[in-house]
Write a protein that holds these residues in place. Structure first.
Motif, PDB file in Angstrom:
ATOM      1  N   PRO A  42       0.814  -1.234   0.000  1.00 17.77           N
ATOM      2  CA  PRO A  42       0.000   0.000   0.000  1.00 17.77           C
ATOM      3  C   PRO A  42       0.837   1.270   0.000  1.00 17.77           C
ATOM      4  CG  PRO A  42      -0.104  -1.099   2.142  1.00 17.77           C
ATOM      5  CD  PRO A  42       0.561  -2.043   1.216  1.00 17.77           C
ATOM      6  N   ILE A  43       1.994   1.243   0.656  1.00 15.70           N
ATOM      7  CA  ILE A  43       2.857   2.425   0.665  1.00 15.70           C
ATOM      8  C   ILE A  43       3.350   2.724  -0.748  1.00 15.70           C
ATOM      9  CG2 ILE A  43       5.084   3.329   1.439  1.00 15.70           C
ATOM     10  CD1 ILE A  43       4.644   1.926   4.089  1.00 15.70           C
ATOM     11  N   CYS A  44       3.754   1.683  -1.464  1.00 15.05           N
ATOM     12  CA  CYS A  44       4.236   1.882  -2.840  1.00 15.05           C
ATOM     13  C   CYS A  44       3.133   2.437  -3.736  1.00 15.05           C
ATOM     14  CB  CYS A  44       4.763   0.566  -3.404  1.00 15.05           C
ATOM     15  SG  CYS A  44       6.296  -0.012  -2.650  1.00 15.05           S
ATOM     16  N   VAL A  45       1.933   1.896  -3.589  1.00 15.62           N
ATOM     17  CA  VAL A  45       0.805   2.379  -4.401  1.00 15.62           C
ATOM     18  C   VAL A  45       0.532   3.850  -4.097  1.00 15.62           C
ATOM     19  CG1 VAL A  45      -1.664   2.136  -4.827  1.00 15.62           C
ATOM     20  CG2 VAL A  45      -0.231   0.093  -4.632  1.00 15.62           C
ATOM     21  N   PHE A  46       0.572   4.222  -2.817  1.00 15.42           N
ATOM     22  CA  PHE A  46       0.340   5.617  -2.448  1.00 15.42           C
ATOM     23  C   PHE A  46       1.444   6.524  -2.982  1.00 15.42           C
ATOM     24  CE2 PHE A  46       0.425   9.334   0.320  1.00 15.42           C
ATOM     25  CZ  PHE A  46      -0.923   9.686   0.345  1.00 15.42           C
ATOM     26  N   ILE A  47       2.689   6.067  -2.922  1.00 17.82           N
ATOM     27  CA  ILE A  47       3.809   6.848  -3.461  1.00 17.82           C
ATOM     28  C   ILE A  47       3.596   7.116  -4.946  1.00 17.82           C
ATOM     29  CG2 ILE A  47       6.260   6.723  -4.084  1.00 17.82           C
ATOM     30  CD1 ILE A  47       6.743   5.279  -1.435  1.00 17.82           C
ATOM     31  N   ILE A  48       3.214   6.095  -5.689  1.00 15.76           N
ATOM     32  CA  ILE A  48       3.010   6.238  -7.135  1.00 15.76           C
ATOM     33  C   ILE A  48       1.877   7.220  -7.430  1.00 15.76           C
ATOM     34  CG2 ILE A  48       2.288   5.002  -9.216  1.00 15.76           C
ATOM     35  CD1 ILE A  48       3.740   2.528  -8.077  1.00 15.76           C
ATOM     36  N   LEU A  49       0.760   7.063  -6.750  1.00 14.03           N
ATOM     37  CA  LEU A  49      -0.396   7.931  -7.013  1.00 14.03           C
ATOM     38  C   LEU A  49      -0.112   9.373  -6.592  1.00 14.03           C
ATOM     39  CD1 LEU A  49      -3.336   5.594  -5.895  1.00 14.03           C
ATOM     40  CD2 LEU A  49      -2.534   6.076  -8.219  1.00 14.03           C
ATOM     41  N   ALA A  82      10.951   5.638  -7.866  1.00 16.09           N
ATOM     42  CA  ALA A  82      11.312   4.929  -6.638  1.00 16.09           C
ATOM     43  C   ALA A  82      10.157   4.062  -6.158  1.00 16.09           C
ATOM     44  CB  ALA A  82      11.702   5.939  -5.551  1.00 16.09           C
ATOM     45  N   GLY A  83       8.922   4.590  -6.251  1.00 22.91           N
ATOM     46  CA  GLY A  83       7.762   3.799  -5.859  1.00 22.91           C
ATOM     47  C   GLY A  83       7.624   2.541  -6.697  1.00 22.91           C
ATOM     48  N   ILE A  84       7.867   2.672  -8.003  1.00 25.23           N
ATOM     49  CA  ILE A  84       7.818   1.498  -8.886  1.00 25.23           C
ATOM     50  C   ILE A  84       8.933   0.515  -8.528  1.00 25.23           C
ATOM     51  CG2 ILE A  84       8.041   0.733 -11.282  1.00 25.23           C
ATOM     52  CD1 ILE A  84       6.828   3.434 -12.117  1.00 25.23           C
ATOM     53  N   SER A  85      10.120   1.060  -8.208  1.00 22.95           N
ATOM     54  CA  SER A  85      11.256   0.209  -7.837  1.00 22.95           C
ATOM     55  C   SER A  85      10.969  -0.563  -6.557  1.00 22.95           C
ATOM     56  CB  SER A  85      12.512   1.073  -7.655  1.00 22.95           C
ATOM     57  OG  SER A  85      12.809   1.803  -8.825  1.00 22.95           O
ATOM     58  N   TYR A  86      10.398   0.133  -5.568  1.00 23.28           N
ATOM     59  CA  TYR A  86      10.053  -0.533  -4.313  1.00 23.28           C
ATOM     60  C   TYR A  86       8.959  -1.577  -4.532  1.00 23.28           C
ATOM     61  CZ  TYR A  86      12.717   3.119  -1.919  1.00 23.28           C
ATOM     62  OH  TYR A  86      13.710   3.948  -1.493  1.00 23.28           O
ATOM     63  N   LEU A  87       8.029  -1.271  -5.427  1.00 25.11           N
ATOM     64  CA  LEU A  87       6.966  -2.229  -5.728  1.00 25.11           C
ATOM     65  C   LEU A  87       7.554  -3.498  -6.336  1.00 25.11           C
ATOM     66  CD1 LEU A  87       3.866  -2.484  -5.611  1.00 25.11           C
ATOM     67  CD2 LEU A  87       3.799  -1.642  -7.968  1.00 25.11           C
TER      68      LEU A  87
END
Length: 358
Positions: A42-49, A82-87
């Protein structure tokens, strides 16, 4: 090139390198693996959005069409990456790590390296841009759009190169004695060099902003009794405070992780780097989450643009339903009301409110 390597170790699975360096890896799901995936997703999804929202806001609002905002937009793009990378990391961690090929493992590491490098180089570019404009007594840089685009392209080229350096041969696949613990396929010398370069960049940026702050404060004291526009001085100070918050958040979030990598690269056996690496990774991930919040907190125009974007589907629905019910007012491009006088979509270069989000 690594992928053309013919050394014996190249045929070994990823788990071989983990066992060789003493980093525990298990085919079974453990409690902390569920926690990492459950919180990370969920953190990665929030970062991306959230960072997509920042980028769209800068694109659609003409008030943000200045070099500094383009660089901030590129910073948001780095956070988005970075969000995509973490995902990607979330779905290739824990027991999933055992199933990775060496190529996939290096791709996972390269994505993280690229996102960090893009953020660091972009912050350096912003620091230089702010230093130039402040010391030439300008609110906005005179840099042309073409130069800004070239600068952004250069930032990403540097990020790609730095991310691919281990893949291109600076690793321990063929020299197992140099492998580190935190990243078992990376060479200790690479970790030391990479950590030192990034820490040096942090110190340079802190020094640049400290120099700018001292200059602005000193000039404000000198000019305040003789100027009819004291708000401009406050605008510059507010601008620098915002950029310092972004830089400070970046340094706080990334320094512990870089220190861990540095200690691991220096073969510090008593530092227990594996005990803290997960926490440092989570802290680094939070940095990409903090920047959109800082933009919203510091800039009323940015908040208004966010509302304009998020409320757009509802406004479209209300248009079909008729005038009854709640109606969301769009940001007007004409003469603004007294309440929203600072949220106009057109920008005068001398407008103090136009820089509060920098």
């Amino acid at each position: 090139m690594l992928f053309n390597s013919t050394c014996e170790a190249y045929d070994n699975p990823v788990s071989f390198f983990y066992n060789k360096t003493g980093k525990p890896i298990s085919p079974n799901w453990r409690p902390h693996d569920f926690i990492v995936v459950g919180l990370g997703l969920p953190i990665c999804v929030f970062i991306i959005l959230a960072n997509m929202l920042v980028i769209v806001a800068i694109i659609i609002n003409r008030q943000f069409h200045f070099p500094i905002y383009y660089l901030l937009g590129n910073m948001a793009a780095a956070d988005l990456f970075a969000g995509i990378s973490y995902l990607y990391l979330v779905f290739h961690t824990g027991p999933w790590t055992i199933g990775l090929t060496i190529k996939e493992w290096f791709i996972r590491g390269a994505l993280i390296n690229m996102s960090l490098t893009a953020s660091v180089v972009n912050l350096l570019a912003v620091a230089v841009e702010r230093h130039q404009t402040i010391f030439t007594m300008q609110l906005h840089s005179t840099m042309t759009r073409r130069r800004v685009v070239m600068l952004i392209v250069t930032i990403w080229l540097v990020a790609v190169v730095m991310g691919l350096v281990p893949t291109m041969g600076w690793n321990c696949v063929c020299d197992l004695s140099t492998c580190c613990m935190v990243a078992p396929l990376y060479s200790r010398s690479f970790l030391v060099s990479w950590a030192i370069l990034n820490l040096m960049a942090f110190f340079i940026m802190v020094a640049v902003y400290t120099h700018i702050f001292i200059y602005v404060r000193r000039r404000s004291r000198v000019m305040s009794p003789h100027t009819d526009q004291p708000s401009n001085n406050q605008t510059v100070i507010s601008l620098m405070k915002t950029m310092s918050m972004i830089l400070g958040a970046f340094v706080i979030c990334w320094t512990p992780g870089l220190v861990i990598l540095l200690l691991d690269g220096l073969s510090c056996s008593e530092c227990q780097v594996l005990k803290y690496e997960k926490y440092c990774l989570v802290l680094a991930e939070c940095n990409s989450l903090v920047n959109p919040i800082i933009y919203s907190f510091r800039d009323e125009d940015m908040r208004t643009t966010y509302k304009r974007i998020l409320c757009f589907p509802w406004r479209r629905m209300r248009q079909h339903e008729g005038p009854s019910g709640i109606r969301f007012e769009p940001v007007k491009t004409g003469a603004p009301s007294e309440k929203n006088s600072n949220n106009s979509t057109s920008l005068e270069p001398s407008s103090p409110q136009s820089l509060l989000s920098l």
